[in-house]
Design a protein around this motif. Structure first.
Motif, PDB file in Angstrom:
ATOM      1  N   SER A  59      43.548  35.668  38.304  1.00  0.00           N
ATOM      2  CA  SER A  59      42.130  35.904  38.549  1.00  0.00           C
ATOM      3  C   SER A  59      42.019  37.070  39.525  1.00  0.00           C
ATOM      4  CB  SER A  59      41.477  34.654  39.141  1.00  0.00           C
ATOM      5  OG  SER A  59      40.136  34.932  39.533  1.00  0.00           O
ATOM      6  N   ILE A  60      41.456  38.176  39.051  1.00  0.00           N
ATOM      7  CA  ILE A  60      41.299  39.379  39.864  1.00  0.00           C
ATOM      8  C   ILE A  60      39.812  39.661  40.009  1.00  0.00           C
ATOM      9  CG2 ILE A  60      41.947  41.803  40.160  1.00  0.00           C
ATOM     10  CD1 ILE A  60      44.357  39.969  39.971  1.00  0.00           C
ATOM     11  N   ARG A  61      39.330  39.720  41.247  1.00  0.00           N
ATOM     12  CA  ARG A  61      37.917  39.972  41.507  1.00  0.00           C
ATOM     13  C   ARG A  61      37.798  41.064  42.564  1.00  0.00           C
ATOM     14  NH1 ARG A  61      34.278  36.019  40.182  1.00  0.00           N
ATOM     15  NH2 ARG A  61      33.026  36.587  42.005  1.00  0.00           N
ATOM     16  N   GLY A  62      37.124  42.162  42.203  1.00  0.00           N
ATOM     17  CA  GLY A  62      36.989  43.247  43.164  1.00  0.00           C
ATOM     18  C   GLY A  62      36.218  44.422  42.592  1.00  0.00           C
ATOM     19  N   GLU A  63      36.316  45.538  43.289  1.00  0.00           N
ATOM     20  CA  GLU A  63      35.574  46.750  42.926  1.00  0.00           C
ATOM     21  C   GLU A  63      36.406  47.634  41.999  1.00  0.00           C
ATOM     22  OE1 GLU A  63      33.751  50.815  45.010  1.00  0.00           O
ATOM     23  OE2 GLU A  63      34.595  49.211  46.256  1.00  0.00           O
ATOM     24  N   LEU A  64      35.822  48.005  40.877  1.00  0.00           N
ATOM     25  CA  LEU A  64      36.485  48.942  39.968  1.00  0.00           C
ATOM     26  C   LEU A  64      36.377  50.348  40.554  1.00  0.00           C
ATOM     27  CD1 LEU A  64      37.851  49.286  37.150  1.00  0.00           C
ATOM     28  CD2 LEU A  64      35.571  49.871  36.285  1.00  0.00           C
ATOM     29  N   ILE A  65      37.508  50.928  40.937  1.00  0.00           N
ATOM     30  CA  ILE A  65      37.491  52.257  41.559  1.00  0.00           C
ATOM     31  C   ILE A  65      38.088  53.336  40.665  1.00  0.00           C
ATOM     32  CG2 ILE A  65      37.519  51.326  43.909  1.00  0.00           C
ATOM     33  CD1 ILE A  65      40.513  52.010  44.009  1.00  0.00           C
TER      34      ILE A  65
ATOM     35  N   LYS B 171      39.948  47.563  43.601  1.00  0.00           N
ATOM     36  CA  LYS B 171      40.148  47.450  45.049  1.00  0.00           C
ATOM     37  C   LYS B 171      39.795  46.037  45.490  1.00  0.00           C
ATOM     38  CE  LYS B 171      38.663  50.675  47.914  1.00  0.00           C
ATOM     39  NZ  LYS B 171      37.718  51.479  48.751  1.00  0.00           N
ATOM     40  N   ILE B 172      40.704  45.435  46.273  1.00  0.00           N
ATOM     41  CA  ILE B 172      40.523  44.084  46.782  1.00  0.00           C
ATOM     42  C   ILE B 172      40.410  44.140  48.296  1.00  0.00           C
ATOM     43  CG2 ILE B 172      41.408  41.731  46.791  1.00  0.00           C
ATOM     44  CD1 ILE B 172      41.009  42.798  43.984  1.00  0.00           C
TER      45      ILE B 172
ATOM     46  N   PRO C  50      41.391  28.146  43.210  1.00  0.00           N
ATOM     47  CA  PRO C  50      40.144  27.443  43.515  1.00  0.00           C
ATOM     48  C   PRO C  50      38.940  28.081  42.851  1.00  0.00           C
ATOM     49  CG  PRO C  50      40.793  28.819  45.367  1.00  0.00           C
ATOM     50  CD  PRO C  50      41.921  28.881  44.378  1.00  0.00           C
ATOM     51  N   SER C  51      37.872  27.319  42.777  1.00  0.00           N
ATOM     52  CA  SER C  51      36.618  27.829  42.232  1.00  0.00           C
ATOM     53  C   SER C  51      36.034  28.889  43.159  1.00  0.00           C
ATOM     54  CB  SER C  51      35.609  26.691  42.060  1.00  0.00           C
ATOM     55  OG  SER C  51      36.115  25.694  41.194  1.00  0.00           O
ATOM     56  N   VAL C  52      35.278  29.796  42.580  1.00  0.00           N
ATOM     57  CA  VAL C  52      34.640  30.855  43.360  1.00  0.00           C
ATOM     58  C   VAL C  52      33.476  30.270  44.142  1.00  0.00           C
ATOM     59  CG1 VAL C  52      33.338  33.008  43.199  1.00  0.00           C
ATOM     60  CG2 VAL C  52      35.334  32.638  41.740  1.00  0.00           C
ATOM     61  N   THR C  53      33.376  30.622  45.403  1.00  0.00           N
ATOM     62  CA  THR C  53      32.305  30.112  46.262  1.00  0.00           C
ATOM     63  C   THR C  53      31.227  31.151  46.538  1.00  0.00           C
ATOM     64  OG1 THR C  53      33.581  30.704  48.238  1.00  0.00           O
ATOM     65  CG2 THR C  53      33.850  28.467  47.378  1.00  0.00           C
ATOM     66  N   ASP C  54      31.495  32.408  46.146  1.00  0.00           N
ATOM     67  CA  ASP C  54      30.537  33.484  46.382  1.00  0.00           C
ATOM     68  C   ASP C  54      30.640  34.464  45.217  1.00  0.00           C
ATOM     69  OD1 ASP C  54      29.443  36.055  47.242  1.00  0.00           O
ATOM     70  OD2 ASP C  54      29.304  35.185  49.231  1.00  0.00           O
ATOM     71  N   PRO C  55      29.502  34.916  44.643  1.00  0.00           N
ATOM     72  CA  PRO C  55      29.561  35.853  43.517  1.00  0.00           C
ATOM     73  C   PRO C  55      30.361  37.116  43.830  1.00  0.00           C
ATOM     74  CG  PRO C  55      27.338  35.017  43.790  1.00  0.00           C
ATOM     75  CD  PRO C  55      28.118  34.542  44.985  1.00  0.00           C
ATOM     76  N   LEU C  56      30.356  37.555  45.102  1.00  0.00           N
ATOM     77  CA  LEU C  56      31.093  38.758  45.493  1.00  0.00           C
ATOM     78  C   LEU C  56      32.374  38.402  46.240  1.00  0.00           C
ATOM     79  CD1 LEU C  56      28.167  41.087  46.625  1.00  0.00           C
ATOM     80  CD2 LEU C  56      29.326  41.001  44.411  1.00  0.00           C
ATOM     81  N   GLN C  57      32.998  37.324  45.834  1.00  0.00           N
ATOM     82  CA  GLN C  57      34.247  36.895  46.462  1.00  0.00           C
ATOM     83  C   GLN C  57      35.421  37.687  45.887  1.00  0.00           C
ATOM     84  OE1 GLN C  57      34.942  32.650  46.469  1.00  0.00           O
ATOM     85  NE2 GLN C  57      37.158  32.939  46.461  1.00  0.00           N
ATOM     86  N   TYR C  58      36.066  38.463  46.764  1.00  0.00           N
ATOM     87  CA  TYR C  58      37.245  39.222  46.364  1.00  0.00           C
ATOM     88  C   TYR C  58      38.452  38.289  46.278  1.00  0.00           C
ATOM     89  CZ  TYR C  58      34.848  43.642  47.491  1.00  0.00           C
ATOM     90  OH  TYR C  58      33.986  44.719  47.541  1.00  0.00           O
ATOM     91  N   ARG C  59      39.329  38.566  45.337  1.00  0.00           N
ATOM     92  CA  ARG C  59      40.609  37.851  45.322  1.00  0.00           C
ATOM     93  C   ARG C  59      41.529  38.423  44.254  1.00  0.00           C
ATOM     94  NH1 ARG C  59      39.184  31.824  43.073  1.00  0.00           N
ATOM     95  NH2 ARG C  59      38.890  32.284  40.874  1.00  0.00           N
ATOM     96  N   ALA C  60      42.812  38.155  44.444  1.00  0.00           N
ATOM     97  CA  ALA C  60      43.842  38.498  43.463  1.00  0.00           C
ATOM     98  C   ALA C  60      44.903  37.413  43.572  1.00  0.00           C
ATOM     99  CB  ALA C  60      44.434  39.879  43.738  1.00  0.00           C
TER     100      ALA C  60
END
Length: 214
Positions: free
Chosen positions: A127-133, A145-146, A7-17
């Protein structure tokens, strides 16, 4: 209506993998249907599990003798081995469009209004969205990190890590990044990435600092 397995992203800070992998799902045995392997076109066998609500769909509507485009969540066991959680199947040309084919997206969509099984991103896209640790550009290594949303307020869901192969500059540590990733054999290779911004300081950290001042 949802017309795409991712699905499309609904929030700029939306985590997902989340991703899509084409292959044959082979259960471990007749009695252990939910554990098995996805065998891709190259013959690579990737350890996989089938998540709850998808079991009935697969048993009743899917031939396990043929390859399918599986919707999956990637996990990295022992911080190394790629492991997949099957959450759905993308095959609108043969599946009944009124059947919910994704467990996690069932609240967002109950049918699919497309007839093509092909996706513009191609097979094995993630599609991977999260914090680069962690990042080691010289070795093409990165760890993201997700954070997951809890399904209920009483149960705390721990974050998990996904290992990627790609040269991400070290100055982007602790930044939220959106990655376009391609699975090649047992690795997830970064094709492109977009820096969303630094990770906001959590309110819990602020509260703990106040407590320390007391």
């Amino acid at each position: 209506m949802q017309n795409h397995p991712i699905p499309s992203v609904t929030d700029p800070l939306q985590y997902r993998a989340i991703g899509i992998v084409r292959g044959i799902y082979k259960p471990q045995d007749d009695e252990t249907f939910t554990r098995g392997k996805i065998i891709d076109v190259k013959g690579n066998e990737i350890d996989s599990v089938v998540l709850g609500r998808v079991i009935t769909l697969i048993r009743n509507h899917v031939s396990l003798e043929k390859p399918h485009l599986w919707v999956v969540y990637p996990r990295c066991r022992n911080n190394q081995n790629l492991h997949l959680q099957i959450t759905g199947i993308w095959e609108p040309s043969t599946l009944n469009k009124d059947v919910v084919v994704q467990e996690e997206l069932s609240n967002e969509s109950s049918s699919f209004k497309v007839d093509s099984d092909e996706l513009s991103e191609g097979d094995d896209y993630f599609s991977i969205r999260g914090e680069l640790i962690f990042t080691n550009p010289e070795e093409n290594e990165a760890v993201v990190k997700i954070r997951q949303k809890p399904r209920n307020q009483q149960k705390k869901v721990l974050p998990f890590k996904v290992n990627l192969k790609g040269a991400i500059p070290i100055n982007y540590l602790k930044h939220f990044i959106s990655f376009d990733v391609r699975r090649v054999d047992y690795q997830l290779l970064v094709e492109d990435f977009q820096i969303i911004g630094p990770i906001p300081k959590s309110s819990t950290n602020n509260k703990s600092r106040k407590n320390l001042k007391r």
